[in-house]
Design a protein around this motif. Structure first.
Motif, PDB file in Angstrom:
ATOM      1  N   GLN A   1       0.825  -1.204   0.000  1.00 28.37           N
ATOM      2  CA  GLN A   1       0.000   0.000   0.000  1.00 28.37           C
ATOM      3  C   GLN A   1       0.864   1.259   0.000  1.00 28.37           C
ATOM      4  O   GLN A   1       0.487   2.287  -0.589  1.00 28.37           O
ATOM      5  CB  GLN A   1      -0.934   0.010   1.214  1.00 28.37           C
ATOM      6  N   ALA A   2       2.039   1.199   0.642  1.00 30.61           N
ATOM      7  CA  ALA A   2       2.953   2.341   0.635  1.00 30.61           C
ATOM      8  C   ALA A   2       3.572   2.518  -0.750  1.00 30.61           C
ATOM      9  O   ALA A   2       3.762   3.658  -1.225  1.00 30.61           O
ATOM     10  CB  ALA A   2       4.047   2.146   1.681  1.00 30.61           C
ATOM     11  N   HIS A   3       3.890   1.411  -1.403  1.00 32.72           N
ATOM     12  CA  HIS A   3       4.376   1.480  -2.782  1.00 32.72           C
ATOM     13  C   HIS A   3       3.334   2.129  -3.686  1.00 32.72           C
ATOM     14  O   HIS A   3       3.664   2.931  -4.569  1.00 32.72           O
ATOM     15  CB  HIS A   3       4.721   0.071  -3.275  1.00 32.72           C
ATOM     16  N   ALA A   4       2.052   1.817  -3.457  1.00 32.34           N
ATOM     17  CA  ALA A   4       0.978   2.412  -4.254  1.00 32.34           C
ATOM     18  C   ALA A   4       0.901   3.919  -4.016  1.00 32.34           C
ATOM     19  O   ALA A   4       0.629   4.692  -4.947  1.00 32.34           O
ATOM     20  CB  ALA A   4      -0.349   1.742  -3.925  1.00 32.34           C
ATOM     21  N   LEU A   5       1.136   4.341  -2.789  1.00 29.83           N
ATOM     22  CA  LEU A   5       1.123   5.776  -2.498  1.00 29.83           C
ATOM     23  C   LEU A   5       2.279   6.481  -3.206  1.00 29.83           C
ATOM     24  O   LEU A   5       2.128   7.612  -3.698  1.00 29.83           O
ATOM     25  CB  LEU A   5       1.208   6.003  -0.987  1.00 29.83           C
TER      26      LEU A   5
ATOM     27  N   LEU B   1       7.336   2.337 -12.225  1.00 33.46           N
ATOM     28  CA  LEU B   1       8.429   3.169 -11.727  1.00 33.46           C
ATOM     29  C   LEU B   1       8.529   3.078 -10.208  1.00 33.46           C
ATOM     30  O   LEU B   1       9.636   3.005  -9.650  1.00 33.46           O
ATOM     31  CB  LEU B   1       8.239   4.619 -12.162  1.00 33.46           C
ATOM     32  N   SER B   2       7.394   3.054  -9.528  1.00 30.89           N
ATOM     33  CA  SER B   2       7.416   2.905  -8.074  1.00 30.89           C
ATOM     34  C   SER B   2       8.077   1.595  -7.665  1.00 30.89           C
ATOM     35  O   SER B   2       8.874   1.555  -6.717  1.00 30.89           O
ATOM     36  CB  SER B   2       5.992   2.975  -7.521  1.00 30.89           C
ATOM     37  N   LEU B   3       7.771   0.518  -8.371  1.00 29.71           N
ATOM     38  CA  LEU B   3       8.389  -0.766  -8.048  1.00 29.71           C
ATOM     39  C   LEU B   3       9.897  -0.745  -8.296  1.00 29.71           C
ATOM     40  O   LEU B   3      10.674  -1.310  -7.518  1.00 29.71           O
ATOM     41  CB  LEU B   3       7.743  -1.887  -8.865  1.00 29.71           C
ATOM     42  N   ILE B   4      10.331  -0.105  -9.372  1.00 28.23           N
ATOM     43  CA  ILE B   4      11.774  -0.001  -9.640  1.00 28.23           C
ATOM     44  C   ILE B   4      12.473   0.681  -8.472  1.00 28.23           C
ATOM     45  O   ILE B   4      13.534   0.239  -8.002  1.00 28.23           O
ATOM     46  CB  ILE B   4      12.026   0.764 -10.950  1.00 28.23           C
ATOM     47  N   LEU B   5      11.874   1.753  -7.978  1.00 28.47           N
ATOM     48  CA  LEU B   5      12.478   2.483  -6.858  1.00 28.47           C
ATOM     49  C   LEU B   5      12.423   1.662  -5.575  1.00 28.47           C
ATOM     50  O   LEU B   5      13.433   1.520  -4.865  1.00 28.47           O
ATOM     51  CB  LEU B   5      11.753   3.821  -6.663  1.00 28.47           C
TER      52      LEU B   5
END
Length: 246
Positions: free
Chosen positions: A16-20, A157-161
């Motif tokens: 959920q934090a990755h989604a944010l 992009l969020s997952l890459i980070l």
């Protein structure tokens, strides 16, 4: 959970934090839709990883690998319960939000078609409802797919980070195609320096995004209850990235 092995032990970032974080990235784009649709897209991005399974029972091992380590989300099997739950929650926010969420579920799980009858039924239902929602919202398939592509782009992009997937030695990595069909890449010319995104999609010439991570020094856990207790008391650190025009 997103689980990264570090010199200190484990770094845990909740999905959920990755989604944010993905929503922070979308918010930085120039809005490409009317306000109601744009806000609905941001809501879909924020909530696309909700309805995660609860850890039940002191002796359970849902959140752990066979060796007792925290389990990364990629090590967990497809959960029809989570998929139906996130779609059901979306319906309370309307057809647009539901359409975007269902497109994401199709993107994630269509490749599993043929493995289980109940999954095939769910995937068929997604297709049927997508056609219905597009018709009712007076949207073409191209328009719906184009809007969803931004969700996918920000998710990627969020997952890459979050997963520490920025290549070393200033090498570039593909993010995903954007809504206009352009392939975007990122690279980090200097270790711990700004991340360069090309071509630059955001309104400002530079943005900063962040996510919170829990830090565990214990490597193995007896069961879910032990892991949950460790996460409740773990120190929390904020991971930040500066993204800059190339």
């Amino acid at each position: 959970m997103i689980v990264n092995y570090t010199a200190a032990g484990w770094e845990i970032i909740y999905q959920q934090a990755h989604a944010l974080l993905a929503t922070q990235l979308a918010y930085a784009w120039l809005p490409t839709l009317p306000p109601d649709r744009w806000v609905g897209l941001l809501a879909a991005i924020t909530q696309h990883d909700d309805e995660q399974a609860a850890w039940r029972g002191r002796g359970g091992h849902y959140g752990l690998t066979a060796a007792g380590a925290p389990a990364n989300f990629t090590q967990k099997e497809f959960s029809l319960e989570q998929a139906t739950g996130v779609l059901a929650a979306a319906r309370f926010q309307g057809r647009w939000r539901s359409l975007l969420t269902s497109l994401h579920l199709s993107c994630l799980y269509e490749g599993l078609r043929g493995q289980k009858k109940e999954l095939d039924g769910f995937l068929d239902e997604l297709r049927t409802r997508q056609q219905q929602w597009r018709r009712e919202l007076k949207l073409s398939k191209k328009e719906a797919d184009q809007a969803y592509t931004l969700l996918h782009w920000c998710d990627r992009l969020s997952l890459i980070l979050c997963r520490h997937e920025i290549p070393e030695m200033a090498r570039a990595v593909e993010i995903h195609r954007g809504p206009d069909g352009t392939m975007y890449t990122l690279a980090q010319p200097e270790a711990d320096g700004p991340v360069v995104v090309s071509p630059w999609p955001f309104q400002a010439a530079e943005i900063e995004v962040s996510v919170e991570a829990s830090v565990l020094t214990q490597l193995q856990f007896a069961d879910d209850a032990a892991l949950a207790e460790a996460l409740r008391t773990a120190p929390i650190e904020t991971r930040r990235w500066v993204l800059r025009r190339g």
